[in-house]
Design an enzyme around this catalytic site. Structure first.
Site: not given
Ligand SMILES: NC(=O)C1=CN([C@@H]2O[C@H](COP(=O)(O)OP(=O)(O)OC[C@H]3O[C@@H](n4cnc5c(N)ncnc54)[C@H](OP(=O)(O)O)[C@@H]3O)[C@@H](O)[C@H]2O)C=CC1
Ligand SMILES: O=C(O)C1=N[C@H](C(=O)O)C[C@H](O)C1
Length: 233
Positions: A131, A135
Protein backbone atom coordinates in the site's frame (compact mmCIF):
# COMPACT_ATOMS: atom_id res chain seq x y z
CA UNK A 1 -30.22 9.26 -1.00
CA UNK A 2 -28.71 11.81 1.44
CA UNK A 3 -25.25 10.72 2.55
CA UNK A 4 -23.19 11.84 5.54
CA UNK A 5 -19.48 11.32 4.91
CA UNK A 6 -17.37 10.54 7.97
CA UNK A 7 -13.76 11.17 6.91
CA UNK A 8 -13.17 13.47 3.98
CA UNK A 9 -9.74 12.25 2.92
CA UNK A 10 -8.72 10.21 -0.14
CA UNK A 11 -11.69 7.84 0.10
CA UNK A 12 -14.23 10.42 1.31
CA UNK A 13 -13.51 12.56 -1.76
CA UNK A 14 -13.71 9.59 -4.17
CA UNK A 15 -17.04 8.48 -2.61
CA UNK A 16 -18.42 12.01 -3.01
CA UNK A 17 -17.67 11.85 -6.77
CA UNK A 18 -19.17 8.40 -7.31
CA UNK A 19 -22.23 9.13 -5.13
CA UNK A 20 -23.00 12.33 -7.05
CA UNK A 21 -22.61 10.49 -10.39
CA UNK A 22 -25.26 8.04 -9.14
CA UNK A 23 -27.65 10.90 -8.25
CA UNK A 24 -27.07 11.06 -4.48
CA UNK A 25 -26.41 14.14 -2.33
CA UNK A 26 -23.70 14.68 0.26
CA UNK A 27 -25.43 16.40 3.20
CA UNK A 28 -22.54 16.36 5.70
CA UNK A 29 -18.78 16.01 5.68
CA UNK A 30 -17.58 15.10 9.14
CA UNK A 31 -13.82 15.40 9.48
CA UNK A 32 -11.44 15.69 12.41
CA UNK A 33 -12.39 19.29 13.33
CA UNK A 34 -16.17 19.05 12.78
CA UNK A 35 -18.04 20.22 15.90
CA UNK A 36 -21.62 19.31 14.97
CA UNK A 37 -23.44 17.35 12.27
CA UNK A 38 -27.16 17.28 11.45
CA UNK A 39 -27.94 13.54 11.59
CA UNK A 40 -31.63 14.14 10.86
CA UNK A 41 -30.77 14.87 7.20
CA UNK A 42 -28.79 11.63 6.64
CA UNK A 43 -30.29 8.49 5.05
CA UNK A 44 -26.93 6.78 5.54
CA UNK A 45 -23.45 7.44 6.91
CA UNK A 46 -20.32 6.28 5.07
CA UNK A 47 -17.27 6.13 7.32
CA UNK A 48 -13.76 6.06 5.86
CA UNK A 49 -11.92 7.85 8.67
CA UNK A 50 -9.05 6.63 10.87
CA UNK A 51 -8.50 3.62 13.16
CA UNK A 52 -8.85 5.92 16.21
CA UNK A 53 -12.01 7.70 15.01
CA UNK A 54 -14.12 4.99 13.37
CA UNK A 55 -15.68 3.32 16.44
CA UNK A 56 -17.00 6.58 17.94
CA UNK A 57 -18.29 7.76 14.55
CA UNK A 58 -20.19 4.49 14.08
CA UNK A 59 -21.70 4.49 17.59
CA UNK A 60 -22.82 8.11 17.29
CA UNK A 61 -24.63 7.23 14.03
CA UNK A 62 -26.43 4.30 15.72
CA UNK A 63 -27.47 6.68 18.57
CA UNK A 64 -28.93 8.95 15.90
CA UNK A 65 -30.66 6.10 14.00
CA UNK A 66 -28.50 6.51 10.90
CA UNK A 67 -27.48 3.29 9.03
CA UNK A 68 -23.69 2.92 8.74
CA UNK A 69 -21.35 1.69 6.01
CA UNK A 70 -17.79 1.53 7.36
CA UNK A 71 -14.63 0.76 5.41
CA UNK A 72 -12.15 2.06 7.97
CA UNK A 73 -9.56 -0.55 8.88
CA UNK A 74 -7.44 -0.98 12.03
CA UNK A 75 -10.23 -0.67 14.65
CA UNK A 76 -11.62 -4.22 14.49
CA UNK A 77 -10.81 -5.15 18.10
CA UNK A 78 -14.02 -3.16 18.85
CA UNK A 79 -16.13 -4.69 16.02
CA UNK A 80 -18.08 -7.01 18.38
CA UNK A 81 -18.96 -4.03 20.60
CA UNK A 82 -20.16 -2.08 17.56
CA UNK A 83 -22.33 -5.03 16.46
CA UNK A 84 -23.86 -5.25 19.96
CA UNK A 85 -24.59 -1.53 19.96
CA UNK A 86 -26.20 -1.77 16.52
CA UNK A 87 -28.44 -4.63 17.67
CA UNK A 88 -29.45 -2.79 20.88
CA UNK A 89 -30.41 0.28 18.86
CA UNK A 90 -32.07 -1.78 16.07
CA UNK A 91 -29.74 -0.09 13.63
CA UNK A 92 -28.21 -1.15 10.32
CA UNK A 93 -24.50 -1.76 9.74
CA UNK A 94 -22.07 -3.06 7.14
CA UNK A 95 -18.33 -3.21 7.73
CA UNK A 96 -16.04 -4.48 4.97
CA UNK A 97 -12.25 -4.46 4.94
CA UNK A 98 -12.57 -4.02 1.19
CA UNK A 99 -15.68 -2.88 -0.73
CA UNK A 100 -14.46 -3.56 -4.28
CA UNK A 101 -16.27 -6.21 -6.32
CA UNK A 102 -12.90 -7.60 -7.51
CA UNK A 103 -11.57 -8.13 -3.99
CA UNK A 104 -14.84 -9.70 -2.84
CA UNK A 105 -14.52 -12.22 -5.69
CA UNK A 106 -10.86 -12.65 -4.67
CA UNK A 107 -12.01 -13.44 -1.09
CA UNK A 108 -14.21 -16.26 -2.49
CA UNK A 109 -11.37 -17.57 -4.68
CA UNK A 110 -8.99 -17.45 -1.69
CA UNK A 111 -11.35 -19.59 0.41
CA UNK A 112 -11.81 -22.14 -2.39
CA UNK A 113 -8.04 -22.36 -2.93
CA UNK A 114 -7.43 -22.69 0.84
CA UNK A 115 -9.86 -25.56 0.97
CA UNK A 116 -8.04 -27.39 -1.88
CA UNK A 117 -4.56 -26.64 -0.49
CA UNK A 118 -5.47 -27.86 3.00
CA UNK A 119 -5.18 -31.42 1.67
CA UNK A 120 -1.59 -30.86 0.48
CA UNK A 121 0.88 -30.75 3.36
CA UNK A 122 3.90 -29.96 1.16
CA UNK A 123 2.72 -26.35 0.54
CA UNK A 124 3.20 -23.44 3.01
CA UNK A 125 1.07 -20.35 2.68
CA UNK A 126 2.25 -16.74 3.00
CA UNK A 127 0.83 -13.35 2.12
CA UNK A 128 2.09 -9.98 0.97
CA UNK A 129 0.21 -6.67 0.92
CA UNK A 130 1.52 -3.44 -0.64
CA UNK A 131 0.00 0.00 0.00
CA UNK A 132 0.84 3.72 -0.20
CA UNK A 133 3.13 5.25 2.41
CA UNK A 134 0.30 7.21 4.15
CA UNK A 135 -1.46 4.05 5.32
CA UNK A 136 -1.74 4.01 9.13
CA UNK A 137 -2.40 0.31 9.81
CA UNK A 138 -0.55 -2.93 9.03
CA UNK A 139 -1.30 -5.57 8.01
CA UNK A 140 -4.11 -4.23 5.84
CA UNK A 141 -7.71 -5.07 6.72
CA UNK A 142 -7.96 -6.96 3.43
CA UNK A 143 -4.93 -9.13 4.30
CA UNK A 144 -6.50 -9.96 7.68
CA UNK A 145 -9.78 -10.98 5.96
CA UNK A 146 -7.80 -13.16 3.53
CA UNK A 147 -5.95 -14.78 6.45
CA UNK A 148 -9.26 -15.41 8.25
CA UNK A 149 -10.60 -17.03 5.06
CA UNK A 150 -7.60 -19.39 4.96
CA UNK A 151 -7.88 -20.21 8.68
CA UNK A 152 -11.55 -21.15 8.22
CA UNK A 153 -10.63 -23.71 5.52
CA UNK A 154 -7.30 -25.14 6.78
CA UNK A 155 -5.35 -26.24 9.85
CA UNK A 156 -3.73 -22.78 10.25
CA UNK A 157 -4.77 -21.29 13.58
CA UNK A 158 -3.72 -17.63 13.31
CA UNK A 159 -1.77 -15.05 11.30
CA UNK A 160 1.34 -13.03 12.17
CA UNK A 161 3.23 -10.10 10.70
CA UNK A 162 6.45 -11.11 8.90
CA UNK A 163 7.81 -14.20 10.68
CA UNK A 164 5.63 -17.13 11.55
CA UNK A 165 5.70 -20.66 12.87
CA UNK A 166 4.04 -23.50 11.01
CA UNK A 167 0.64 -22.83 12.60
CA UNK A 168 0.43 -19.15 11.67
CA UNK A 169 0.24 -17.41 8.31
CA UNK A 170 3.08 -14.91 7.71
CA UNK A 171 1.93 -11.56 6.31
CA UNK A 172 4.50 -9.15 4.88
CA UNK A 173 3.41 -5.49 4.67
CA UNK A 174 5.17 -3.10 2.26
CA UNK A 175 4.58 0.65 1.99
CA UNK A 176 5.55 2.12 -1.41
CA UNK A 177 4.68 5.40 -3.18
CA UNK A 178 0.98 5.79 -4.04
CA UNK A 179 0.03 2.10 -4.41
CA UNK A 180 -3.79 1.82 -4.09
CA UNK A 181 -3.70 -1.76 -2.79
CA UNK A 182 -2.08 -5.04 -3.87
CA UNK A 183 -2.65 -8.40 -2.17
CA UNK A 184 -0.84 -11.66 -2.99
CA UNK A 185 -1.52 -15.09 -1.47
CA UNK A 186 1.24 -17.64 -2.18
CA UNK A 187 1.53 -21.38 -1.62
CA UNK A 188 5.08 -22.63 -1.91
CA UNK A 189 6.49 -26.15 -1.98
CA UNK A 190 10.03 -27.39 -2.58
CA UNK A 191 9.24 -27.76 -6.30
CA UNK A 192 6.86 -24.92 -7.20
CA UNK A 193 4.73 -21.93 -6.18
CA UNK A 194 1.05 -21.07 -6.72
CA UNK A 195 0.03 -17.41 -6.38
CA UNK A 196 -3.23 -15.48 -6.55
CA UNK A 197 -2.98 -11.71 -6.76
CA UNK A 198 -5.35 -8.73 -6.75
CA UNK A 199 -4.14 -5.30 -7.85
CA UNK A 200 -6.31 -2.20 -7.40
CA UNK A 201 -5.43 0.34 -10.14
CA UNK A 202 -7.12 3.19 -8.21
CA UNK A 203 -9.71 3.79 -5.44
CA UNK A 204 -12.82 3.88 -7.68
CA UNK A 205 -13.73 0.22 -7.06
CA UNK A 206 -13.65 0.67 -3.25
CA UNK A 207 -15.80 3.82 -3.47
CA UNK A 208 -18.35 2.32 -5.88
CA UNK A 209 -18.75 -0.76 -3.64
CA UNK A 210 -19.35 1.45 -0.58
CA UNK A 211 -22.02 3.50 -2.40
CA UNK A 212 -23.73 0.32 -3.66
CA UNK A 213 -23.73 -0.99 -0.05
CA UNK A 214 -25.30 2.31 1.11
CA UNK A 215 -28.04 1.98 -1.53
CA UNK A 216 -28.62 -1.68 -0.57
CA UNK A 217 -29.00 -1.05 3.18
CA UNK A 218 -31.86 1.46 2.80
CA UNK A 219 -34.92 0.26 4.73
CA UNK A 220 -33.05 -2.69 6.33
CA UNK A 221 -32.25 -3.42 9.99
CA UNK A 222 -29.37 -5.65 11.11
CA UNK A 223 -25.68 -6.39 10.64
CA UNK A 224 -24.65 -7.40 7.12
CA UNK A 225 -21.56 -8.00 5.00
CA UNK A 226 -20.57 -7.52 1.35
CA UNK A 227 -21.49 -11.18 0.79
CA UNK A 228 -25.10 -10.14 1.45
CA UNK A 229 -24.87 -7.05 -0.75
CA UNK A 230 -23.28 -8.88 -3.69
CA UNK A 231 -25.28 -12.09 -3.16
CA UNK A 232 -22.07 -14.16 -3.02
CA UNK A 233 -22.13 -17.76 -1.69
N1 LIG B 1 -12.77 -0.92 3.02
C1 LIG B 1 -12.25 -0.42 1.89
O1 LIG B 1 -12.67 -0.77 0.77
C2 LIG B 1 -11.18 0.60 2.01
C3 LIG B 1 -10.77 0.99 3.23
N2 LIG B 1 -9.88 2.03 3.37
C4 LIG B 1 -9.64 2.47 4.72
O2 LIG B 1 -10.37 3.68 4.91
C5 LIG B 1 -9.71 4.53 5.84
C6 LIG B 1 -9.51 5.90 5.21
O3 LIG B 1 -8.65 5.79 4.10
P1 LIG B 1 -8.18 7.09 3.28
O4 LIG B 1 -9.34 7.89 2.85
O5 LIG B 1 -7.21 6.59 2.30
O6 LIG B 1 -7.40 7.89 4.44
P2 LIG B 1 -7.17 9.46 4.56
O7 LIG B 1 -6.11 9.65 5.61
O8 LIG B 1 -6.95 10.05 3.21
O9 LIG B 1 -8.57 10.00 5.13
C7 LIG B 1 -9.02 9.81 6.45
C8 LIG B 1 -9.74 11.07 6.85
O10 LIG B 1 -10.36 10.90 8.12
C9 LIG B 1 -10.20 12.13 8.82
N3 LIG B 1 -10.46 11.99 10.24
C10 LIG B 1 -9.59 11.99 11.30
N4 LIG B 1 -10.28 11.92 12.45
C11 LIG B 1 -11.60 11.91 12.14
C12 LIG B 1 -12.80 11.87 12.90
N5 LIG B 1 -12.77 11.87 14.26
N6 LIG B 1 -13.98 11.86 12.24
C13 LIG B 1 -14.03 11.89 10.90
N7 LIG B 1 -12.92 11.95 10.13
C14 LIG B 1 -11.73 11.95 10.74
C15 LIG B 1 -8.80 12.55 8.47
O11 LIG B 1 -8.57 13.90 8.79
P3 LIG B 1 -7.04 14.39 9.07
O12 LIG B 1 -6.27 14.05 7.81
O13 LIG B 1 -7.21 15.84 9.30
O14 LIG B 1 -6.60 13.60 10.27
C16 LIG B 1 -8.80 12.27 6.97
O15 LIG B 1 -9.35 13.36 6.25
C17 LIG B 1 -8.43 3.78 6.21
O16 LIG B 1 -8.65 3.06 7.41
C18 LIG B 1 -8.22 2.80 5.06
O17 LIG B 1 -7.50 1.66 5.43
C19 LIG B 1 -9.34 2.64 2.29
C20 LIG B 1 -9.66 2.25 1.03
C21 LIG B 1 -10.62 1.18 0.77
O1 LIG C 1 -5.62 2.16 3.25
C1 LIG C 1 -5.91 1.85 2.09
O2 LIG C 1 -5.62 2.57 1.12
C2 LIG C 1 -6.67 0.60 1.88
N1 LIG C 1 -7.12 -0.02 2.93
C3 LIG C 1 -7.91 -1.20 2.93
C4 LIG C 1 -7.20 -2.29 3.70
O3 LIG C 1 -6.59 -2.02 4.75
O4 LIG C 1 -7.29 -3.46 3.30
C5 LIG C 1 -8.42 -1.60 1.58
C6 LIG C 1 -7.53 -1.26 0.42
O5 LIG C 1 -6.56 -2.23 0.29
C7 LIG C 1 -6.95 0.13 0.50
Amino acid sequence: MNIGLFGYGKMGKMIEQIAQQRGHSIVAKVDVGTKEADYSKMDVAIDFSTPDAAYQNIITCFENKVPVISGTTGWLERYAEAVKHCQEKKGAFIYASNFSLGVNLFFELNEQLASMMSKLEQYSVSMEEIHHTQKLDAPSGTAITLAEGIIEHSSYKTWKSETADEKSIPITSKREGAVAGTHIVSYESEVDKIEIKHVAHNRKGFALGAVIAAEWIQGKTGVFSMKDVLNLS
